[in-house]
Design an enzyme around this catalytic site. Structure first.
Site, mmCIF file in Angstrom:
data_model
loop_
_atom_site.group_PDB
_atom_site.id
_atom_site.type_symbol
_atom_site.label_atom_id
_atom_site.label_comp_id
_atom_site.label_asym_id
_atom_site.label_seq_id
_atom_site.Cartn_x
_atom_site.Cartn_y
_atom_site.Cartn_z
ATOM 1 N NE ARG A 128 5.408 -18.642 24.503
ATOM 2 C CZ ARG A 128 6.304 -19.022 23.601
ATOM 3 N NH1 ARG A 128 6.229 -18.544 22.376
ATOM 4 N NH2 ARG A 128 7.261 -19.868 23.911
ATOM 5 C CG HIS A 188 5.118 -17.316 4.938
ATOM 6 N ND1 HIS A 188 5.940 -18.210 4.306
ATOM 7 C CD2 HIS A 188 5.442 -17.383 6.255
ATOM 8 C CE1 HIS A 188 6.730 -18.791 5.204
ATOM 9 N NE2 HIS A 188 6.435 -18.315 6.382
ATOM 10 N NE ARG A 239 -3.322 -0.237 2.940
ATOM 11 C CZ ARG A 239 -3.827 -0.173 4.162
ATOM 12 N NH1 ARG A 239 -3.728 -1.217 4.988
ATOM 13 N NH2 ARG A 239 -4.408 0.935 4.584
ATOM 14 C CE1 TYR A 269 -7.684 4.122 13.938
ATOM 15 C CE2 TYR A 269 -8.960 2.132 13.504
ATOM 16 C CZ TYR A 269 -8.900 3.509 13.656
ATOM 17 O OH TYR A 269 -10.044 4.262 13.525
#
Length: 392
Positions: free
Chosen positions: A345, A268, A238, A292
């Protein structure tokens, strides 16, 4: 080269099938612009009608000091510049003040200020005077312009493997020894450097492709790709994405407003937005740069030789310094110092013989033997599948 001794006028043409013909875009220019470029002179656009006296509109549009005025219809973009040049020469050598073309007129500018009546007729024609009147003629004209553009690049050393299925806008710059395969759309002011390989199925708009780079089945908008980098297949760059030299941006990777340092690999299924990555980084499968918060966008900074494991989430704004290692599955919300291992985690917990799986409950007729079950066994309704009995 612009000829400042010529007044250029493009006549706006309307028809029921296509509306205002001159505003139709074809390969990077509107038809108005294609026709204006034929004149090699500054031009103005005037409304045309066959039943209107065009003397006063033309007088208002031209510079009286310029000896020649060229008037062409906006629906005729195939007219050759050589044809116009030859017509100008013939006009200036004649005693008359005007010369008619099948789809245009040339005037000695002084003639426009001497005559009082001037009705301009559009004559049907073919060849280089073919007019755009409907979708079929638009396709015919567009295809001829496409062939001219590709022919121009071919004479400069660009290799097209299928000229029938390649589309290049008129303002694109393609250097020699570039290979362009079929089903490519090269749009806007794209620049492709020498030795690049544009594999099938790309849409590249207003972007720079570096020397020796490869782009495969991808979408690029307002972005830059460095020397010998590989993009795709199915990558999405983009606007404002800058990829350095010898990088790898692999399948289903999306970049937005970011800088990727030399030698970095994002192979990927990852999203990198509003970020700067340094040299020789490795971004694993499924990594997301969360930029965001629902209201504002934030930026992340990643140093050199950083390893980001698969399925990590980088929640901006954070800084990951040189040689840091982000463990797979981590969600990073705080900055990571250089040479550090970041693990964010939950610790894995095992609950044996759990009966809460409504989707696959344990069958009553099959009961595992706890004493013989390995540490990492998994219980299913149809039996037991043993995992490797190795320490974690």
């Amino acid at each position: 080269m612009i000829d400042l001794a010529i007044n250029g006028v493009v006549l706006r043409v309307n028809n029921k099938a296509l509306g205002t013909v001159g505003e139709i875009p074809v390969l990077g220019k509107t038809l108005n612009e294609w026709v204006g470029a034929i004149m090699r002179a500054p031009y103005k656009i005037l409304e045309w009608s066959a039943v209107i006296n065009m003397v006063e509109p033309l007088r208002a549009a031209v510079d009286k000091s310029k000896p020649v005025t060229v008037v062409l219809f906006a629906d005729t973009p195939l007219i050759g510049q050589e044809t116009v040049s030859a017509a100008i020469k013939a006009l200036m050598e004649s005693s008359g003040g005007a010369l008619a073309l099948p789809r245009g007129y040339l005037f000695k500018t002084s003639y426009l200020f001497e005559t009082e009546t001037l009705f301009l007729k559009a004559q049907p024609a073919d060849g280089q005077f073919t007019a755009v009147t409907d979708s079929e003629s638009l396709t015919k004209v567009s295809d001829e312009l496409r062939r001219r553009i590709i022919r121009y690049h071919s004479t400069g050393g660009v290799i097209f493997t299928d000229v029938k299925n390649t589309y290049v806008d008129c303002d694109a710059i393609i250097e020699s020894k570039t290979v362009i395969e079929p089903y490519n759309f090269i749009k806007g002011k794209t620049i492709i450097k020498s030795g690049a390989h544009i594999m099938p199925g790309n849409y590249i708009e207003n972007s720079i492709i570096g020397r020796g780079a490869t782009v495969d089945s991808s979408r690029l908008f307002n972005s830059s790709v460095g020397v010998e980098s590989h993009i795709g297949p199915f990558a999405y760059l983009r606007p404002n994405s800058v990829v350095g030299n010898r990088c790898r941006i692999g399948d289903f990777v999306e970049l937005k407003n970011c800088v990727i340092g030399d030698g970095t690999k994002i192979c990927h299924l990852s999203y990198v937005g509003d970020a700067e990555l340094g040299r020789d980084c490795n971004v694993g499968c499924g990594v997301v740069f969360a930029n965001y918060d629902g209201k504002n966008k934030y930026k992340s900074l990643v140093g050199n030789r950083v390893f980001i494991g698969s399925n990590a989430n980088i929640v901006a704004p954070v800084t990951i310094e040189d040689r840091a290692f982000i463990a797979a599955g981590s969600t990073i919300t705080k900055s990571v110092p250089a040479q550090a291992l970041a693990v964010a985690r939950a610790r894995q917990a095992l609950i044996p013989d759990w009966k809460g799986n409504v989707y696959a409950p344990v069958a009553e007729s099959v009961q595992p033997e706890p004493s013989e079950m390995p540490r990492r066994a998994v219980s299913f309704s149809d039996g037991i599948i043993d995992g490797e009995d190795n320490p974690l």
